[in-house]
Design a protein around this motif. Structure first.
Motif, PDB file in Angstrom:
ATOM      1  N   PRO A  73       0.826  -1.209   0.000  1.00  0.00           N
ATOM      2  CA  PRO A  73       0.000   0.000   0.000  1.00  0.00           C
ATOM      3  C   PRO A  73       0.864   1.264   0.000  1.00  0.00           C
ATOM      4  O   PRO A  73       1.930   1.301   0.629  1.00  0.00           O
ATOM      5  CB  PRO A  73      -0.807  -0.097   1.292  1.00  0.00           C
ATOM      6  N   VAL A  74       0.377   2.286  -0.686  1.00  0.00           N
ATOM      7  CA  VAL A  74       0.997   3.613  -0.677  1.00  0.00           C
ATOM      8  C   VAL A  74      -0.111   4.617  -0.396  1.00  0.00           C
ATOM      9  O   VAL A  74      -1.084   4.706  -1.155  1.00  0.00           O
ATOM     10  CB  VAL A  74       1.674   3.939  -2.025  1.00  0.00           C
ATOM     11  N   ILE A  75       0.001   5.373   0.699  1.00  0.00           N
ATOM     12  CA  ILE A  75      -0.990   6.399   1.019  1.00  0.00           C
ATOM     13  C   ILE A  75      -0.538   7.724   0.424  1.00  0.00           C
ATOM     14  O   ILE A  75       0.586   8.168   0.664  1.00  0.00           O
ATOM     15  CB  ILE A  75      -1.177   6.538   2.536  1.00  0.00           C
TER      16      ILE A  75
ATOM     17  N   MET B 170      -8.237  18.782  12.492  1.00  0.00           N
ATOM     18  CA  MET B 170      -9.187  18.674  11.379  1.00  0.00           C
ATOM     19  C   MET B 170      -8.486  18.668  10.023  1.00  0.00           C
ATOM     20  O   MET B 170      -9.073  18.996   9.005  1.00  0.00           O
ATOM     21  CB  MET B 170     -10.191  19.821  11.451  1.00  0.00           C
ATOM     22  N   ASP B 171      -7.232  18.249  10.000  1.00  0.00           N
ATOM     23  CA  ASP B 171      -6.404  18.249   8.792  1.00  0.00           C
ATOM     24  C   ASP B 171      -6.335  16.820   8.230  1.00  0.00           C
ATOM     25  O   ASP B 171      -5.651  15.959   8.777  1.00  0.00           O
ATOM     26  CB  ASP B 171      -5.011  18.767   9.147  1.00  0.00           C
ATOM     27  N   TYR B 172      -7.061  16.568   7.127  1.00  0.00           N
ATOM     28  CA  TYR B 172      -7.098  15.231   6.544  1.00  0.00           C
ATOM     29  C   TYR B 172      -5.730  14.805   6.016  1.00  0.00           C
ATOM     30  O   TYR B 172      -5.336  13.642   6.159  1.00  0.00           O
ATOM     31  CB  TYR B 172      -8.143  15.172   5.426  1.00  0.00           C
ATOM     32  N   ALA B 173      -5.007  15.732   5.377  1.00  0.00           N
ATOM     33  CA  ALA B 173      -3.693  15.383   4.840  1.00  0.00           C
ATOM     34  C   ALA B 173      -2.739  14.974   5.959  1.00  0.00           C
ATOM     35  O   ALA B 173      -1.984  14.000   5.845  1.00  0.00           O
ATOM     36  CB  ALA B 173      -3.124  16.563   4.052  1.00  0.00           C
ATOM     37  N   TYR B 174      -2.784  15.711   7.060  1.00  0.00           N
ATOM     38  CA  TYR B 174      -1.928  15.407   8.210  1.00  0.00           C
ATOM     39  C   TYR B 174      -2.233  14.003   8.744  1.00  0.00           C
ATOM     40  O   TYR B 174      -1.325  13.214   9.027  1.00  0.00           O
ATOM     41  CB  TYR B 174      -2.151  16.454   9.309  1.00  0.00           C
ATOM     42  N   HIS B 175      -3.508  13.676   8.876  1.00  0.00           N
ATOM     43  CA  HIS B 175      -3.873  12.381   9.433  1.00  0.00           C
ATOM     44  C   HIS B 175      -3.573  11.233   8.472  1.00  0.00           C
ATOM     45  O   HIS B 175      -3.321  10.107   8.923  1.00  0.00           O
ATOM     46  CB  HIS B 175      -5.335  12.380   9.861  1.00  0.00           C
ATOM     47  N   SER B 176      -3.594  11.493   7.167  1.00  0.00           N
ATOM     48  CA  SER B 176      -3.191  10.435   6.237  1.00  0.00           C
ATOM     49  C   SER B 176      -1.704  10.129   6.415  1.00  0.00           C
ATOM     50  O   SER B 176      -1.287   8.966   6.354  1.00  0.00           O
ATOM     51  CB  SER B 176      -3.499  10.834   4.789  1.00  0.00           C
ATOM     52  N   GLU B 177      -0.904  11.159   6.678  1.00  0.00           N
ATOM     53  CA  GLU B 177       0.526  10.943   6.923  1.00  0.00           C
ATOM     54  C   GLU B 177       0.749  10.214   8.244  1.00  0.00           C
ATOM     55  O   GLU B 177       1.585   9.297   8.332  1.00  0.00           O
ATOM     56  CB  GLU B 177       1.269  12.279   6.932  1.00  0.00           C
ATOM     57  N   GLN B 178       0.020  10.602   9.286  1.00  0.00           N
ATOM     58  CA  GLN B 178       0.174   9.933  10.572  1.00  0.00           C
ATOM     59  C   GLN B 178      -0.231   8.458  10.487  1.00  0.00           C
ATOM     60  O   GLN B 178       0.389   7.593  11.106  1.00  0.00           O
ATOM     61  CB  GLN B 178      -0.659  10.651  11.637  1.00  0.00           C
TER      62      GLN B 178
ATOM     63  N   ALA C  62       4.436   3.459   2.928  1.00  0.00           N
ATOM     64  CA  ALA C  62       4.933   4.647   2.238  1.00  0.00           C
ATOM     65  C   ALA C  62       3.878   5.746   2.213  1.00  0.00           C
ATOM     66  O   ALA C  62       2.669   5.475   2.136  1.00  0.00           O
ATOM     67  CB  ALA C  62       5.341   4.284   0.819  1.00  0.00           C
ATOM     68  N   PHE C  63       4.347   6.983   2.246  1.00  0.00           N
ATOM     69  CA  PHE C  63       3.468   8.152   2.199  1.00  0.00           C
ATOM     70  C   PHE C  63       3.979   9.122   1.145  1.00  0.00           C
ATOM     71  O   PHE C  63       5.178   9.444   1.097  1.00  0.00           O
ATOM     72  CB  PHE C  63       3.426   8.856   3.550  1.00  0.00           C
ATOM     73  N   ILE C  64       3.066   9.597   0.291  1.00  0.00           N
ATOM     74  CA  ILE C  64       3.384  10.583  -0.736  1.00  0.00           C
ATOM     75  C   ILE C  64       2.583  11.841  -0.429  1.00  0.00           C
ATOM     76  O   ILE C  64       1.348  11.806  -0.383  1.00  0.00           O
ATOM     77  CB  ILE C  64       3.030  10.072  -2.150  1.00  0.00           C
TER      78      ILE C  64
END
Length: 625
Positions: free
Chosen positions: A154-156, A203-211, A219-221
């Motif tokens: 998986p790659v998020i 409330m930051d979706y991008a931040y929580h996808s990284e966490q 992996a995280f992009i």
């Protein structure tokens, strides 16, 4: 010897079958989704990710418009995981539709209204939407865990930005951080007007996808930061002009989608993800490299989109010529067609979309060549198309007039799938104040009625820019017992009424909408101005298989009383007996041969209520029992 043989067999299993293509599966929303080039200028970046993969890899795009992380897991992943194998990659990106309900979870909000007994409010809830720190992460996490269990990687990816500018910078909400204004669901109901300092990422979706990626060890992009940088390099005006589809600040045109796909590939390669299998060409390339137009009917005119791209071209400024052999015409705007085009570029960079068109004038295979040249660099694209002729069998035609009810007329051996509604209902079939302006060629006058359909709850929600997967109108058809049904035409009329803000997508599918083909898209349809929708698919339905047509409506802003109007749905084809020639109606006794309920389920006898009964002469009747 036996030990050696077992070792070799185990090695074959580990390495896979020689020549088997490995896959990258992409899961996301409308910013990634595939689009029909003949229906819209909108493009999703997942359409172009495969351009940057080496031979032996293929990209499979499962993304669909309007999906949040709930739909990503419950719908898209359930389809994708049937095809995922060990060693495949799964790219996951959601958030655009997770922001529905201003940061509240749609399922939790509906449950609250059901708990307090407010059935109307519960029915009106948009089930999309998640909470960044909880349900959003949970949904993505389930995909990650199940992909890993299958042996996939998986790659998020954090979501691409919306081009919401504040001066020269992308705003906080454009980066999918709702901290400047969101809602919270409490025991006493939703609370509005909540806000957080910029340093708080709750409330930051991008931040929580990284966490989540860190938590799961995958992996995280960071496409959120990458696309913010890309947009800001253009500035507000040019960003919208060059990268977006002209219908808002979310969806890309070809250039924008291609650049985002390239940026995702670049970031993956830089992190050592598929490093040997990702290619970032610096010279000129054309996608697709194979001009296979597929199958169509003799006499039909086909159009296919191509994109010429180059990064680091020499000289820094110049032109690219595009030519085609006899029978193939070229255009950059789908209006002016010629056998030769010229595209200029500057700053060593070129992204040019062009279209090729050919007419199938004879049976069988049609071939040709498109040549793209820049200096000493020449690329030849082989063009092929195959003309299909329907011969034999019995003509089938299902027709829904939709003037006063949802009844249909059927000619030939087939079983229509009755009209059904999800999140919509029939308001009425006439409006004395609305006079439709039909196309002149129809011969219809303003008195001709259409079925007027309204959203459940009567209020169109604000902020919708794409499909809601829980809101559509559907019809369909399936073969009669012992036959194969070859579909060659679909058509209908659609319009808005009560205002010019009605929007819709129309699709057909032969696998219950695991996949779908677009046949129409229109944003903000002129009121009372029926649009003619026509498609000529080459589709063969086996016994038990359905072709379904769905209309997905939404409105350009919050509104009441606005309807989507439909009429004259026609599905046409030929039925071929799979065992023997179909007997004429005169040679057989006209008796019931199949019973269906209104939802399309087969039965061996009449059921209580309304039944759809197919007769042995191919006709269909409604019977009450």
């Amino acid at each position: 010897m036996k030990t050696k043989l077992l070792f070799l067999l185990a090695l074959v299993v580990m390495l896979g079958t020689p020549g088997t293509a490995k896959k990258v599966h992409t899961l996301g929303d409308s910013t990634m989704a595939p689009y029909d080039e003949s229906a819209t200028v909108t493009r999703g970046w997942g359409m172009y990710f495969g351009n940057f993969l080496t031979n032996g890899w293929t990209s499979v795009n499962y993304a669909k418009g309007g999906r949040d992380s709930h739909g990503g897991y419950n719908e898209l992943w359930q389809t994708a995981k049937k095809n995922v194998e060990a060693g495949d990659y799964v790219i996951i990106t959601f958030a655009h539709n997770d922001e529905k309900n201003s940061g509240m979870d749609g399922y939790q909000l509906k449950a609250y209204y059901e708990r307090i007994g407010d059935a109307a409010a519960a029915a009106a809830v948009d089930l999309r939407g998640s909470i960044p720190s909880t349900t959003y992460r949970e949904n993505l996490g389930k995909i990650v865990d199940e992909a890993k269990a299958l042996g996939a990687i998986p790659v998020i990816c954090s979501p691409v930005c919306r081009s919401y500018f504040n001066g020269a910078k992308i705003r906080r909400n454009g980066r999918h951080d709702l901290g400047d204004g969101y809602k919270v669901l409490t025991e006493n109901g939703p609370v509005d007007g909540k806000a957080l300092p910029a340093s708080d990422h709750t409330m930051d979706y991008a931040y929580h996808s990284e966490q989540l990626a860190k938590e799961k060890g995958v992996a995280f992009i960071d496409l959120t930061t990458a696309t913010a940088t890309l947009y800001e390099s253009y500035g507000d005006s040019k960003c919208h002009e060059y990268l977006f589809d002209g219908q808002g600040s979310t969806h890309f045109n070809t250039t924008g989608a291609l650049l985002v796909a390239r940026e995702c590939a670049r970031l993956m390669k830089a992190q050592g993800i598929m490093a040997n299998d990702i290619v970032l060409p610096t010279d000129m390339t054309v996608a697709p490299a194979d001009g296979d137009f597929g199958q169509a009917y003799k006499g039909q005119t086909l159009t296919k989109e191509f994109t010429v791209s180059g990064f680091g071209l020499t000289p820094e400024a110049g032109t690219v010529s595009i030519t085609a052999t006899d029978g193939i015409l070229l255009s950059t705007n789908k209006t002016d067609w010629t056998s030769q085009l010229s595209a200029s570029y500057t700053a060593s960079t070129l992204v040019q979309t062009f279209y090729a068109q050919l007419t199938l004038a004879h049976d069988g295979l049609t071939t040709g060549t498109i040549t793209v040249a820049q200096g000493s660099k020449t690329i030849e694209i082989p063009v092929t198309a195959t003309a299909v002729v329907l011969e034999g069998g019995v003509e089938v035609k299902a027709y829904w007039r939709l003037e006063s009810d949802d009844s249909y007329e059927l000619t030939g051996p087939a079983a229509p799938v009755a009209q059904s509604f999800q999140g919509m209902y029939v308001q009425r079939y006439s409006n004395p104040n609305a006079k439709s302006e039909w196309p002149d060629w129809t011969g219809y006058d303003a008195s001709r009625k259409m079925q007027r359909d309204l959203i459940v709850g009567d209020v169109w929600p604000d902020g919708e820019i794409d499909d809601n997967p829980e809101r559509y109108i559907q019809w369909g058809i399936m073969p009669a017992t012992g036959t194969e049904l070859k579909i060659d035409a679909l058509s209908l009329f659609v319009s808005g009424c009560g205002g010019n803000g009605v929007c819709c997508h129309i699709y057909y599918s032969v696998d219950n909408f695991e996949t779908r083909s677009t046949i129409f898209e229109m944003k903000k349809m002129p009121a009372n101005n029926p649009q003619y929708v026509e498609a000529k698919p080459v589709v063969s339905l086996k016994e038990g298989q359905q072709l379904l047509v769905r209309v997905y409506p939404w409105y350009s802003g919050t509104a009441t009383g606005k309807t989507i109007c439909l009429s004259d749905l026609t599905i046409h084809g030929m039925a071929v007996d799979t065992a023997a020639d179909i007997r004429s109606a005169r040679s057989i006794q006209n008796e019931p041969t199949a019973y269906l309920s209104l939802d399309g389920c087969w039965h061996n006898q009449l059921q209580r209520g309304v039944n759809i009964v197919r007769m042995s002469d191919g006709s269909v009747k409604k019977m009450c029992y």
